[in-house]
Every structure is written in C-alpha cells, then in structure tokens.
Design an enzyme around this catalytic site. Structure first.
Site, short mmCIF file in Angstrom:
data_model
loop_
_atom_site.label_atom_id
_atom_site.label_comp_id
_atom_site.label_asym_id
_atom_site.label_seq_id
_atom_site.Cartn_x
_atom_site.Cartn_y
_atom_site.Cartn_z
N CYS A 63 6.27 0.12 7.46
CA CYS A 63 5.85 1.24 6.62
C CYS A 63 7.03 1.71 5.78
O CYS A 63 8.14 1.83 6.29
CB CYS A 63 5.34 2.38 7.49
SG CYS A 63 4.76 3.81 6.56
N LEU A 64 6.77 1.98 4.49
CA LEU A 64 7.85 2.41 3.60
C LEU A 64 8.44 3.75 4.03
O LEU A 64 9.55 4.09 3.64
CB LEU A 64 7.33 2.51 2.16
CG LEU A 64 6.91 1.18 1.52
CD1 LEU A 64 6.27 1.43 0.16
CD2 LEU A 64 8.09 0.23 1.40
N GLN A 97 3.24 9.89 1.38
CA GLN A 97 4.51 9.17 1.39
C GLN A 97 5.38 9.49 0.18
O GLN A 97 6.55 9.12 0.13
CB GLN A 97 4.27 7.65 1.43
CG GLN A 97 3.55 7.20 2.69
CD GLN A 97 3.43 5.69 2.73
OE1 GLN A 97 2.47 5.14 2.22
NE2 GLN A 97 4.42 5.03 3.31
N GLY A 99 0.85 -1.18 0.00
CA GLY A 99 0.00 0.00 0.00
C GLY A 99 0.88 1.23 0.00
O GLY A 99 2.03 1.18 0.45
N HIS A 105 -4.36 1.29 7.55
CA HIS A 105 -2.99 1.83 7.59
C HIS A 105 -2.86 3.01 6.61
O HIS A 105 -2.32 4.06 6.97
CB HIS A 105 -2.00 0.71 7.24
CG HIS A 105 -0.56 1.13 7.21
ND1 HIS A 105 0.38 0.66 8.11
CD2 HIS A 105 0.11 1.96 6.38
CE1 HIS A 105 1.55 1.20 7.84
NE2 HIS A 105 1.43 1.99 6.78
N GLU A 106 -3.38 2.83 5.38
CA GLU A 106 -3.26 3.90 4.38
C GLU A 106 -4.17 5.07 4.74
O GLU A 106 -3.78 6.23 4.57
CB GLU A 106 -3.59 3.37 2.97
CG GLU A 106 -2.74 2.20 2.50
CD GLU A 106 -1.25 2.38 2.72
OE1 GLU A 106 -0.75 3.53 2.66
OE2 GLU A 106 -0.57 1.37 2.98
N HIS A 138 -2.51 7.28 7.14
CA HIS A 138 -1.53 8.19 6.51
C HIS A 138 -2.20 9.50 6.10
O HIS A 138 -1.60 10.57 6.18
CB HIS A 138 -0.92 7.55 5.25
CG HIS A 138 0.29 6.70 5.52
ND1 HIS A 138 1.45 7.19 6.05
CD2 HIS A 138 0.52 5.38 5.32
CE1 HIS A 138 2.36 6.22 6.16
NE2 HIS A 138 1.80 5.10 5.72
NI NI Z 1 2.75 3.20 5.68
#
Ligand code: NI
Length: 170
Positions: free
Chosen positions: A104-105, A62, A57, A146-147, A150
């Site tokens: 998380c990226l 991000q 995701g 999660h997204e 963000h």
């Molecule tokens: Ni993330």
C-alpha cells in the site's frame, strides 16, 4: 535513484495525524460536487499521483481527503482509462478466495499475504455521476476490495496473515 515527486502528497500511516484520517470511515461524495471543476481536477491529480507512485489504485483518504472516492489503474481494470469509483458498493460473488501479497502506498516497505474473495460485483458512480455496475475477478477484484477498504478506514495489514518484505506495490 530518486522517485519523482508525486502530484499530491501521499498520507502515511507512520505519521500519527495522517494515520488518524486513514483510519476514519470516509464520507459519501455529494453527487452535485461532480460539477465542481476543482473536484474533477482532484480526480485527475489522483490518477497522476497513482501513476507517478507506480500504484495500481489510490483512495482519497491516501491524499488526505476523507471522501468515498478512489481510482484504479486502467491496466488493472482492462478499460481504456483509469476507473473512477465514487460512493462504491462492493458485493462478494461466489465462495472462491485467493491469498496474494499486497502492499500500500500509505505503508511503504510493508507487504503481506492477504486472503480475499476472488470475485466481486462493484456498483459506483463515475466522474460524470453516471451509476455503473461491473463484475471483477482476480487482481481487479482484489484492488477494488483494497481501495474500498480504505474508504472504511481499513488497511491491508488488518487482513494480512503475516507481514513480509515482498515488493508488490498496490
Ligand atoms: Ni492502499
């Protein structure tokens, strides 16, 4: 081994200027903007970036865009192509919950067990501006939350009961 360069640079929490944007509630996408070829290209580039980073995701903050847009890998959504979430609304269904390790990226190398409701209803617009609604459970429900977090400037470390050194990229 060197990771292949991702399509778009990933914004990282450890960089103060980028952290500021990652912590900001994102702005709604004006649906008229979906006709803009550059906006459509941004969506495609987010999908490529997610794929190249082995993520499941990716939310627009991000990649440095404070707008309410996210993509979720088709492997997770069970659909034929990656799912696009524009101006999403997420509602919890039922009272079930699960605790699963997340990463998380934007916070590479950091992981932790996060308790979340295990069923949600998602309402959002797709890349053509069509409103859709779907029900999700387990991993799919988790990635949606999660997204969506963000887009509120919230990160999984805010919800993790501890920080571990697992290896589940999200
Ligand atoms: Ni993330």
């Amino acid at each position: 081994m060197f990771a292949r360069r991702t399509k778009l640079p990933l914004w990282l929490l450890k960089r103060p200027a980028q952290a500021e944007l990652l912590r900001l509630p994102a702005q709604p996408v004006p649906l008229g903007q979906l006709d803009d070829p550059e906006f459509q290209q941004l969506i495609d580039h987010m999908m490529l970036t997610m794929d190249q980073a082995n993520g499941i995701g990716l939310a627009a903050p991000q990649i440095g865009q404070s707008i309410r847009l996210a993509v979720i890998a088709h492997e997770v959504s069970g659909q034929s192509s990656d799912l696009v979430l524009i101006n999403p609304t997420v509602t919890v269904v039922g009272t079930g919950a699960q605790t699963v390790e997340e990463g998380c990226l934007s916070i590479p190398g950091v992981y932790g067990p996060v308790p979340r409701p295990d069923r949600v209803k998602l309402t959002a617009f797709d890349r053509r501006g069509q409103r859709y609604q779907l029900s999700a459970q387990d991993l799919f429900a988790r990635v949606i939350q999660h997204e969506n977090d963000h887009l509120e400037g919230r990160l999984f470390i805010d919800r993790a009961s501890s920080i571990t050194h697992g290896r589940v990229p999200t």
